[in-house]
Design a protein around this motif. Structure first.
Motif, PDB file in Angstrom:
ATOM      1  N   ALA A 155       0.889  -2.653  10.108  1.00 32.82           N
ATOM      2  CA  ALA A 155       0.157  -2.359   8.866  1.00 32.82           C
ATOM      3  C   ALA A 155      -0.651  -1.077   9.031  1.00 32.82           C
ATOM      4  CB  ALA A 155      -0.764  -3.514   8.519  1.00 32.82           C
ATOM      5  N   ARG A 156      -0.844  -0.381   7.920  1.00 33.09           N
ATOM      6  CA  ARG A 156      -1.730   0.779   7.910  1.00 33.09           C
ATOM      7  C   ARG A 156      -3.101   0.346   7.419  1.00 33.09           C
ATOM      8  NH1 ARG A 156       0.941   4.914   9.431  1.00 33.09           N
ATOM      9  NH2 ARG A 156      -0.903   6.224   9.225  1.00 33.09           N
ATOM     10  N   HIS A 157      -4.135   0.931   8.014  1.00 32.38           N
ATOM     11  CA  HIS A 157      -5.526   0.627   7.662  1.00 32.38           C
ATOM     12  C   HIS A 157      -5.989   1.704   6.678  1.00 32.38           C
ATOM     13  CE1 HIS A 157      -9.878  -0.229   9.236  1.00 32.38           C
ATOM     14  NE2 HIS A 157      -9.880   0.195   7.989  1.00 32.38           N
ATOM     15  N   VAL A 158      -6.180   1.307   5.420  1.00 24.06           N
ATOM     16  CA  VAL A 158      -6.554   2.259   4.373  1.00 24.06           C
ATOM     17  C   VAL A 158      -7.845   1.795   3.710  1.00 24.06           C
ATOM     18  CG1 VAL A 158      -5.839   3.372   2.218  1.00 24.06           C
ATOM     19  CG2 VAL A 158      -4.134   2.835   3.959  1.00 24.06           C
ATOM     20  N   GLU A 159      -8.779   2.711   3.566  1.00 24.36           N
ATOM     21  CA  GLU A 159     -10.064   2.391   2.933  1.00 24.36           C
ATOM     22  C   GLU A 159     -10.165   3.098   1.590  1.00 24.36           C
ATOM     23  OE1 GLU A 159     -13.043   3.547   5.717  1.00 24.36           O
ATOM     24  OE2 GLU A 159     -12.480   2.027   7.188  1.00 24.36           O
ATOM     25  N   ILE A 160     -10.703   2.385   0.601  1.00 21.05           N
ATOM     26  CA  ILE A 160     -10.905   2.928  -0.736  1.00 21.05           C
ATOM     27  C   ILE A 160     -12.401   3.072  -0.974  1.00 21.05           C
ATOM     28  CG2 ILE A 160     -10.440   2.652  -3.198  1.00 21.05           C
ATOM     29  CD1 ILE A 160      -7.885   2.773  -1.655  1.00 21.05           C
ATOM     30  N   GLN A 161     -12.841   4.254  -1.373  1.00 17.05           N
ATOM     31  CA  GLN A 161     -14.257   4.452  -1.681  1.00 17.05           C
ATOM     32  C   GLN A 161     -14.521   4.028  -3.119  1.00 17.05           C
ATOM     33  OE1 GLN A 161     -16.414   5.840   0.788  1.00 17.05           O
ATOM     34  NE2 GLN A 161     -17.960   4.955  -0.519  1.00 17.05           N
ATOM     35  N   VAL A 162     -15.425   3.062  -3.294  1.00 16.29           N
ATOM     36  CA  VAL A 162     -15.739   2.518  -4.615  1.00 16.29           C
ATOM     37  C   VAL A 162     -17.218   2.742  -4.916  1.00 16.29           C
ATOM     38  CG1 VAL A 162     -15.895   0.386  -5.977  1.00 16.29           C
ATOM     39  CG2 VAL A 162     -13.918   0.786  -4.511  1.00 16.29           C
ATOM     40  N   GLU A 205     -11.740  -2.254   2.754  1.00 15.45           N
ATOM     41  CA  GLU A 205     -10.750  -1.892   3.761  1.00 15.45           C
ATOM     42  C   GLU A 205      -9.495  -2.724   3.515  1.00 15.45           C
ATOM     43  OE1 GLU A 205     -12.414  -2.241   7.638  1.00 15.45           O
ATOM     44  OE2 GLU A 205     -14.061  -0.882   7.215  1.00 15.45           O
ATOM     45  N   LEU A 206      -8.367  -2.045   3.361  1.00 13.74           N
ATOM     46  CA  LEU A 206      -7.119  -2.702   3.007  1.00 13.74           C
ATOM     47  C   LEU A 206      -6.080  -2.509   4.108  1.00 13.74           C
ATOM     48  CD1 LEU A 206      -6.884  -1.467  -0.700  1.00 13.74           C
ATOM     49  CD2 LEU A 206      -7.927  -3.572   0.132  1.00 13.74           C
ATOM     50  N   LEU A 207      -5.206  -3.498   4.239  1.00 13.73           N
ATOM     51  CA  LEU A 207      -4.059  -3.391   5.131  1.00 13.73           C
ATOM     52  C   LEU A 207      -2.822  -3.148   4.281  1.00 13.73           C
ATOM     53  CD1 LEU A 207      -4.719  -6.347   7.606  1.00 13.73           C
ATOM     54  CD2 LEU A 207      -5.191  -3.916   7.955  1.00 13.73           C
ATOM     55  N   LEU A 208      -2.191  -2.024   4.491  1.00 14.61           N
ATOM     56  CA  LEU A 208      -1.014  -1.650   3.714  1.00 14.61           C
ATOM     57  C   LEU A 208       0.238  -2.033   4.497  1.00 14.61           C
ATOM     58  CD1 LEU A 208       0.206  -0.218   1.246  1.00 14.61           C
ATOM     59  CD2 LEU A 208       0.060   1.914   2.524  1.00 14.61           C
ATOM     60  N   HIS A 209       1.007  -2.942   3.934  1.00 19.42           N
ATOM     61  CA  HIS A 209       2.204  -3.440   4.610  1.00 19.42           C
ATOM     62  C   HIS A 209       3.416  -3.053   3.783  1.00 19.42           C
ATOM     63  CE1 HIS A 209       4.893  -6.917   6.058  1.00 19.42           C
ATOM     64  NE2 HIS A 209       4.816  -6.019   7.017  1.00 19.42           N
ATOM     65  N   GLY A 210       4.193  -2.097   4.248  1.00 18.80           N
ATOM     66  CA  GLY A 210       5.312  -1.592   3.454  1.00 18.80           C
ATOM     67  C   GLY A 210       4.776  -0.807   2.276  1.00 18.80           C
ATOM     68  N   ASP A 211       5.383  -1.017   1.107  1.00 21.14           N
ATOM     69  CA  ASP A 211       5.017  -0.245  -0.074  1.00 21.14           C
ATOM     70  C   ASP A 211       4.511  -1.113  -1.220  1.00 21.14           C
ATOM     71  OD1 ASP A 211       4.863   2.255  -1.465  1.00 21.14           O
ATOM     72  OD2 ASP A 211       6.595   1.616  -2.647  1.00 21.14           O
ATOM     73  N   GLU A 212       4.399  -2.432  -0.946  1.00 19.00           N
ATOM     74  CA  GLU A 212       4.132  -3.307  -2.085  1.00 19.00           C
ATOM     75  C   GLU A 212       2.823  -4.088  -1.977  1.00 19.00           C
ATOM     76  OE1 GLU A 212       5.826  -3.308  -4.841  1.00 19.00           O
ATOM     77  OE2 GLU A 212       7.150  -1.795  -4.020  1.00 19.00           O
ATOM     78  N   HIS A 213       2.281  -4.234  -0.808  1.00 21.15           N
ATOM     79  CA  HIS A 213       1.143  -5.125  -0.664  1.00 21.15           C
ATOM     80  C   HIS A 213      -0.031  -4.418  -0.009  1.00 21.15           C
ATOM     81  CE1 HIS A 213       3.666  -8.486  -1.827  1.00 21.15           C
ATOM     82  NE2 HIS A 213       4.544  -8.117  -0.917  1.00 21.15           N
ATOM     83  N   ALA A 214      -1.225  -4.659  -0.527  1.00 21.69           N
ATOM     84  CA  ALA A 214      -2.444  -4.148   0.072  1.00 21.69           C
ATOM     85  C   ALA A 214      -3.368  -5.340   0.294  1.00 21.69           C
ATOM     86  CB  ALA A 214      -3.108  -3.119  -0.824  1.00 21.69           C
ATOM     87  N   TYR A 215      -3.452  -5.800   1.543  1.00 23.80           N
ATOM     88  CA  TYR A 215      -4.262  -6.959   1.856  1.00 23.80           C
ATOM     89  C   TYR A 215      -5.687  -6.521   2.217  1.00 23.80           C
ATOM     90  CZ  TYR A 215       0.268  -9.269   2.539  1.00 23.80           C
ATOM     91  OH  TYR A 215       1.529  -9.768   2.376  1.00 23.80           O
ATOM     92  N   PRO A 216      -6.732  -7.218   1.708  1.00 27.91           N
ATOM     93  CA  PRO A 216      -8.075  -6.930   2.198  1.00 27.91           C
ATOM     94  C   PRO A 216      -8.142  -7.130   3.706  1.00 27.91           C
ATOM     95  CG  PRO A 216      -8.166  -8.256   0.200  1.00 27.91           C
ATOM     96  CD  PRO A 216      -6.716  -8.207   0.623  1.00 27.91           C
ATOM     97  N   GLY A 217      -8.697  -6.155   4.436  1.00 25.08           N
ATOM     98  CA  GLY A 217      -8.714  -6.240   5.895  1.00 25.08           C
ATOM     99  C   GLY A 217      -9.838  -7.094   6.412  1.00 25.08           C
TER     100      GLY A 217
END
Length: 280
Positions: free
Chosen positions: A199-206, A268-280
């Motif tokens: 998974a990729r670790h991606v953070e979104i600033q809100v 903080e989200l876990l990006l798995h493939g191209d379809e799902h973004a799981y809260p980390g």
């Protein structure tokens, strides 16, 4: 030095906006660039952080003495301290960050999982509450399938996590994570969830105001890590296309709105493939 770099960016942005700044500092940082550039600078204590940057009375006194209207905590130190946020609020000082109640909610990772799930965000399979005993951990691990990951409910900063690849590793791992959680966070509660491989670790600033308006400001890809500690943040992420970026941002905003979040937040989200973004 990294926090000083953040302070410089804040000071320069405030200067562009016509906002005066006050830089607090310890004796060790008396000759630092932020102290030089700020409109005012206040010495709050000696070099040890416990007697300066972590000493709440000194920081609040500096705010009141200079008439500061807001505090930007940067990261680390008191940036996730609920008590400090409450003291700022009660002193009439704006804490630039999540409200105390939000910090308290998000500080409990098992509770945060439930909140994000209730808001409609996808979360990995796992326990809804902290584990009671080994038998429950074994049952849930078999249910979601190995590998699983054990996490400290009060954890953060990459501490209190361990991947379990098979049943034989579960017992020792549970004891190890509980021991670490108690030693580091003074809270031995542990929860379990499915481990997301590659998974990729991606953070979104809100950002949210006090009137229910919430926006997202893009993402940072923090996948390059060592020992679960981020080494590089890349923005924008080279692995996210515009449609996925929009969907991830909207999901982060939805989660923030449903939980009544105001101030600054960084899901903080876990990006798995191209379809799902799981809260980390």
């Amino acid at each position: 030095c990294n926090r000083g770099e953040i302070a410089l960016r804040i000071i320069r942005s405030c200067r562009d906006m016509g906002i005066k700044t006050v830089q607090i500092y310890s004796k060790a940082d008396a000759d630092s660039r932020p102290v030089e550039l700020a409109d005012e600078a206040v010495l709050i204590g000696p070099a040890p952080a416990s007697r300066s940057y972590l000493h709440i009375p000194s920081i609040i006194h500096a705010c009141l003495m200079t008439g500061a209207e807001a505090v930007h905590p940067g990261y680390g130190f008191l940036s996730q301290d609920t008590y400090f946020a409450e003291i700022c609020r009660d002193s009439g000082i704006t804490f630039i960050g999540p409200a105390p109640k939000v910090m308290e909610m998000m500080g409990d990772k098992s509770e945060a999982r439930k909140l994000m799930s209730d808001a409609g965000l996808p979360v990995p399979g796992g326990t809804e509450k902290p584990l009671v005993n080994y038998e429950e951990a074994e049952q849930k691990a078999e249910q979601v399938g190995y590998p699983v990951i054990l996490k400290a409910s009060a954890g953060g900063g990459g501490r209190g996590m361990q991947v379990v690849w098979n049943r034989a590793e579960l017992g020792p791992a549970l004891e190890s994570v509980r021991s670490t959680a108690q030693a580091v966070f003074k809270d031995n509660r542990v929860y379990l969830e499915k481990f997301i491989r590659d998974a990729r670790h991606v953070e979104i600033q809100v950002m949210g105001d006090r009137h229910g308006n919430v926006v997202y400001l893009g993402e940072r890809d923090c996948s390059i890590q060592r020992r679960q500690q981020k080494l590089i943040e890349e923005s924008p992420s080279a692995y996210i296309h515009d449609d996925l970026r929009r969907r991830m941002g909207e999901a982060a905003v939805r989660g923030a709105k449903d939980d009544g979040i105001s101030g600054r937040l960084r899901p903080e989200l876990l990006l798995h493939g191209d379809e799902h973004a799981y809260p980390g």
